[in-house]
Write a protein that holds these residues in place. Structure first.
Motif, PDB file in Angstrom:
ATOM      1  N   ALA A 249       0.815  -1.216   0.000  1.00 29.71           N
ATOM      2  CA  ALA A 249       0.000   0.000   0.000  1.00 29.71           C
ATOM      3  C   ALA A 249       0.852   1.271   0.000  1.00 29.71           C
ATOM      4  CB  ALA A 249      -0.951  -0.009   1.186  1.00 29.71           C
ATOM      5  N   LYS A 250       1.679   1.429   1.022  1.00 28.98           N
ATOM      6  CA  LYS A 250       2.471   2.650   1.120  1.00 28.98           C
ATOM      7  C   LYS A 250       3.504   2.775  -0.001  1.00 28.98           C
ATOM      8  CE  LYS A 250       1.725   3.388   6.056  1.00 28.98           C
ATOM      9  NZ  LYS A 250       2.334   3.490   7.408  1.00 28.98           N
ATOM     10  N   PRO A 251       4.239   1.701  -0.344  1.00 25.95           N
ATOM     11  CA  PRO A 251       5.168   1.803  -1.476  1.00 25.95           C
ATOM     12  C   PRO A 251       4.466   2.166  -2.783  1.00 25.95           C
ATOM     13  CG  PRO A 251       5.667  -0.144  -0.183  1.00 25.95           C
ATOM     14  CD  PRO A 251       4.377   0.398   0.344  1.00 25.95           C
ATOM     15  N   GLY A 252       3.274   1.598  -2.993  1.00 19.05           N
ATOM     16  CA  GLY A 252       2.535   1.891  -4.215  1.00 19.05           C
ATOM     17  C   GLY A 252       2.144   3.353  -4.330  1.00 19.05           C
ATOM     18  N   VAL A 253       1.655   3.907  -3.222  1.00 16.59           N
ATOM     19  CA  VAL A 253       1.255   5.316  -3.217  1.00 16.59           C
ATOM     20  C   VAL A 253       2.464   6.223  -3.443  1.00 16.59           C
ATOM     21  CG1 VAL A 253       0.312   7.169  -1.781  1.00 16.59           C
ATOM     22  CG2 VAL A 253      -0.777   4.917  -1.773  1.00 16.59           C
ATOM     23  N   ILE A 254       3.592   5.878  -2.812  1.00 16.57           N
ATOM     24  CA  ILE A 254       4.811   6.679  -2.968  1.00 16.57           C
ATOM     25  C   ILE A 254       5.325   6.615  -4.403  1.00 16.57           C
ATOM     26  CG2 ILE A 254       7.231   6.863  -2.279  1.00 16.57           C
ATOM     27  CD1 ILE A 254       6.328   5.913   0.521  1.00 16.57           C
ATOM     28  N   MET A 255       5.342   5.407  -4.969  1.00 16.33           N
ATOM     29  CA  MET A 255       5.794   5.246  -6.355  1.00 16.33           C
ATOM     30  C   MET A 255       4.932   6.059  -7.310  1.00 16.33           C
ATOM     31  SD  MET A 255       6.652   1.165  -6.527  1.00 16.33           S
ATOM     32  CE  MET A 255       6.646   1.180  -8.329  1.00 16.33           C
ATOM     33  N   HIS A 256       3.618   6.015  -7.090  1.00 14.11           N
ATOM     34  CA  HIS A 256       2.711   6.753  -7.959  1.00 14.11           C
ATOM     35  C   HIS A 256       2.951   8.246  -7.893  1.00 14.11           C
ATOM     36  CE1 HIS A 256      -1.234   8.650  -8.999  1.00 14.11           C
ATOM     37  NE2 HIS A 256      -1.160   7.780  -9.996  1.00 14.11           N
ATOM     38  N   ALA A 257       3.304   8.717  -6.695  1.00 11.96           N
ATOM     39  CA  ALA A 257       3.535  10.154  -6.506  1.00 11.96           C
ATOM     40  C   ALA A 257       4.868  10.600  -7.106  1.00 11.96           C
ATOM     41  CB  ALA A 257       3.497  10.494  -5.024  1.00 11.96           C
ATOM     42  N   LEU A 258       5.877   9.717  -7.094  1.00 11.55           N
ATOM     43  CA  LEU A 258       7.223  10.127  -7.482  1.00 11.55           C
ATOM     44  C   LEU A 258       7.616   9.774  -8.912  1.00 11.55           C
ATOM     45  CD1 LEU A 258       9.204   9.229  -4.214  1.00 11.55           C
ATOM     46  CD2 LEU A 258       8.276  11.451  -4.914  1.00 11.55           C
ATOM     47  N   LEU A 259       7.124   8.658  -9.413  1.00 12.46           N
ATOM     48  CA  LEU A 259       7.564   8.204 -10.735  1.00 12.46           C
ATOM     49  C   LEU A 259       6.862   8.969 -11.864  1.00 12.46           C
ATOM     50  CD1 LEU A 259       7.664   4.312 -10.322  1.00 12.46           C
ATOM     51  CD2 LEU A 259       9.568   5.926 -10.231  1.00 12.46           C
ATOM     52  N   PRO A 260       7.532   9.115 -13.009  1.00 14.10           N
ATOM     53  CA  PRO A 260       6.861   9.682 -14.182  1.00 14.10           C
ATOM     54  C   PRO A 260       5.653   8.813 -14.551  1.00 14.10           C
ATOM     55  CG  PRO A 260       9.231   9.586 -14.523  1.00 14.10           C
ATOM     56  CD  PRO A 260       8.951   8.832 -13.256  1.00 14.10           C
ATOM     57  N   THR A 261       4.608   9.419 -15.022  1.00 21.12           N
ATOM     58  CA  THR A 261       3.355   8.703 -15.287  1.00 21.12           C
ATOM     59  C   THR A 261       3.535   7.530 -16.238  1.00 21.12           C
ATOM     60  OG1 THR A 261       2.084  10.719 -14.910  1.00 21.12           O
ATOM     61  CG2 THR A 261       0.986   8.951 -16.108  1.00 21.12           C
ATOM     62  N   LYS A 262       4.272   7.724 -17.312  1.00 23.28           N
ATOM     63  CA  LYS A 262       4.433   6.646 -18.285  1.00 23.28           C
ATOM     64  C   LYS A 262       5.213   5.470 -17.720  1.00 23.28           C
ATOM     65  CE  LYS A 262       3.857   9.445 -22.456  1.00 23.28           C
ATOM     66  NZ  LYS A 262       4.463   9.899 -23.741  1.00 23.28           N
ATOM     67  N   LEU A 263       6.173   5.756 -16.851  1.00 17.92           N
ATOM     68  CA  LEU A 263       6.911   4.672 -16.209  1.00 17.92           C
ATOM     69  C   LEU A 263       6.001   3.906 -15.259  1.00 17.92           C
ATOM     70  CD1 LEU A 263       9.425   3.071 -15.530  1.00 17.92           C
ATOM     71  CD2 LEU A 263      10.107   4.902 -13.936  1.00 17.92           C
ATOM     72  N   PHE A 264       5.166   4.625 -14.519  1.00 16.57           N
ATOM     73  CA  PHE A 264       4.234   3.956 -13.616  1.00 16.57           C
ATOM     74  C   PHE A 264       3.242   3.115 -14.419  1.00 16.57           C
ATOM     75  CE2 PHE A 264       0.584   3.530 -10.786  1.00 16.57           C
ATOM     76  CZ  PHE A 264       1.211   3.142  -9.599  1.00 16.57           C
ATOM     77  N   ASP A 265       2.773   3.628 -15.537  1.00 16.59           N
ATOM     78  CA  ASP A 265       1.891   2.859 -16.414  1.00 16.59           C
ATOM     79  C   ASP A 265       2.545   1.537 -16.822  1.00 16.59           C
ATOM     80  OD1 ASP A 265       0.053   4.889 -16.319  1.00 16.59           O
ATOM     81  OD2 ASP A 265       0.423   5.628 -18.354  1.00 16.59           O
ATOM     82  N   PHE A 266       3.807   1.629 -17.221  1.00 20.00           N
ATOM     83  CA  PHE A 266       4.547   0.441 -17.661  1.00 20.00           C
ATOM     84  C   PHE A 266       4.612  -0.593 -16.544  1.00 20.00           C
ATOM     85  CE2 PHE A 266       8.437  -2.051 -17.988  1.00 20.00           C
ATOM     86  CZ  PHE A 266       8.379  -2.527 -19.297  1.00 20.00           C
ATOM     87  N   ILE A 267       4.893  -0.141 -15.340  1.00 20.49           N
ATOM     88  CA  ILE A 267       4.984  -1.053 -14.196  1.00 20.49           C
ATOM     89  C   ILE A 267       3.643  -1.725 -13.940  1.00 20.49           C
ATOM     90  CG2 ILE A 267       5.318  -1.181 -11.693  1.00 20.49           C
ATOM     91  CD1 ILE A 267       7.379   1.100 -12.025  1.00 20.49           C
ATOM     92  N   MET A 268       2.560  -0.964 -13.960  1.00 18.07           N
ATOM     93  CA  MET A 268       1.243  -1.511 -13.689  1.00 18.07           C
ATOM     94  C   MET A 268       0.819  -2.515 -14.765  1.00 18.07           C
ATOM     95  SD  MET A 268       0.599  -0.286 -10.815  1.00 18.07           S
ATOM     96  CE  MET A 268      -1.071  -0.875 -10.564  1.00 18.07           C
ATOM     97  N   MET A 269       1.273  -2.303 -15.983  1.00 16.82           N
ATOM     98  CA  MET A 269       0.909  -3.219 -17.078  1.00 16.82           C
ATOM     99  C   MET A 269       1.732  -4.505 -17.070  1.00 16.82           C
ATOM    100  SD  MET A 269       0.419  -0.428 -20.153  1.00 16.82           S
ATOM    101  CE  MET A 269       0.008  -1.649 -21.404  1.00 16.82           C
ATOM    102  N   HIS A 270       2.768  -4.548 -16.238  1.00 15.51           N
ATOM    103  CA  HIS A 270       3.659  -5.723 -16.261  1.00 15.51           C
ATOM    104  C   HIS A 270       3.835  -6.358 -14.887  1.00 15.51           C
ATOM    105  CE1 HIS A 270       4.700  -3.615 -20.014  1.00 15.51           C
ATOM    106  NE2 HIS A 270       5.005  -4.812 -20.478  1.00 15.51           N
ATOM    107  N   VAL A 271       3.079  -5.919 -13.890  1.00 11.87           N
ATOM    108  CA  VAL A 271       3.257  -6.484 -12.543  1.00 11.87           C
ATOM    109  C   VAL A 271       2.822  -7.927 -12.454  1.00 11.87           C
ATOM    110  CG1 VAL A 271       3.179  -4.327 -11.243  1.00 11.87           C
ATOM    111  CG2 VAL A 271       1.041  -5.490 -11.847  1.00 11.87           C
ATOM    112  N   SER A 272       1.884  -8.345 -13.289  1.00  8.04           N
ATOM    113  CA  SER A 272       1.402  -9.732 -13.210  1.00  8.04           C
ATOM    114  C   SER A 272       2.382 -10.690 -13.861  1.00  8.04           C
ATOM    115  CB  SER A 272       0.036  -9.860 -13.867  1.00  8.04           C
ATOM    116  OG  SER A 272       0.090  -9.519 -15.232  1.00  8.04           O
TER     117      SER A 272
END
Length: 272
Positions: A249-272
């Motif tokens: 929970a906390k790492p996810g919120v921090i990552m979302h706040a700090l990472l560039p949007t497109k990089l966060f998108d990439f991570i979310m599309m490949h976490v599975s």
């Protein structure tokens, strides 16, 4: 003890069940709402009173609140926990399913809240705790309508907190991360089924199977983790506006706040 009469929705399993149990064990008079009384009956051994409730039905909502008021004369705490996750590509999800998601997760929550506000306002105190998610701060792959509902919970809770402050009513938001409940399997099955024979089928099947693996594993937090935070919020005279807990929970919120949007998108599309 003030705030001792509490109504929690979605109490038949998962977070709702654990919360009803822990509140009852800590001296609260708990009413647990759910669509199926047979799934609520086991809560009786902890002193919880089951109430049949469909949060999307106006008659059911009114009947449930009236039942509590008739018995207790007041209602001090409302925990809006009922909800589910409907996943699928926005192109594939029917507008009927999208409306159902919002009816359960958002409109039902607000309509029930509106019913308890006059009683809380009259007694000049009360607590409303809305179960959101870190999904109200960040969006996962294929979760559009679910996240739209949780972003709405966040915004409406903030508005409600400001509107009711002068009446002595406290509003808190619970933002769980990964919690081991049936939520993940329901969301995964909805994703896979809604994407069959579509251009999203391959990616949706991979994401859905990834969710199933995650929710069948041992890496997620217990619902008790959330229940303990809700108990903490109920016990405090002035609870925090937000409580974050659970796996990632906390790492996810921090990552979302700090990472560039497109990089966060990439991570979310490949976490599975």
């Amino acid at each position: 003890m003030k705030n001792n009469v509490v109504f929690i929705t979605g109490a038949s399993s998962g977070i709702g069940y654990s919360t009803a149990k822990i509140l009852a064990n800590n001296g609260y008079k708990v009413y647990g709402g759910g669509r199926r009384l047979d799934k609520l009956n086991s809560l009786k051994e902890f002193g919880v009173t089951p109430i049949k409730l469909d949060v999307t039905d106006n008659f059911s909502r009114n009947k449930a609140i009236n039942q509590i008021i008739k018995k207790e004369g007041t209602i001090d705490g409302l925990i809006n926990n009922a909800g589910y996750g409907s996943y699928g590509a926005l192109e594939n999800v029917s507008i009927e399913e999208a409306k159902k998601q919002m009816e359960v997760n958002v409109f039902g929550m607000i309509e029930l809240t509106k019913l308890v506000l006059p009683y809380m306002r009259k007694q000049k105190y009360g607590k409303i705790i809305n179960i959101s998610s870190i999904g109200g701060k960040m969006v996962s792959y294929f979760g559009g309508w679910y996240h739209a509902s949780k972003y709405s919970v966040e915004a409406l809770s903030d508005a409600l907190r400001m509107e009711t402050k002068k009446f002595g009513i406290k509003v808190a938001i619970i933002e769980p991360g990964g919690i081991k409940t049936n939520w993940g399997m329901i969301a995964a099955n909805q994703l896979i089924n809604s994407s069959k024979n579509t251009v999203y089928q391959k990616e949706a099947l991979k994401a859905g199977n990834g969710m199933k693996k995650q929710y069948n594993g041992n890496g997620l937090s217990s619902p008790n983790v959330v229940a303990k935070k809700i108990l903490k919020a109920m016990n405090k005279k002035n609870p925090k506006t937000r409580y974050v807990m659970g796996t990632a929970a906390k790492p996810g919120v921090i990552m979302h706040a700090l990472l560039p949007t497109k990089l966060f998108d990439f991570i979310m599309m490949h976490v599975s």
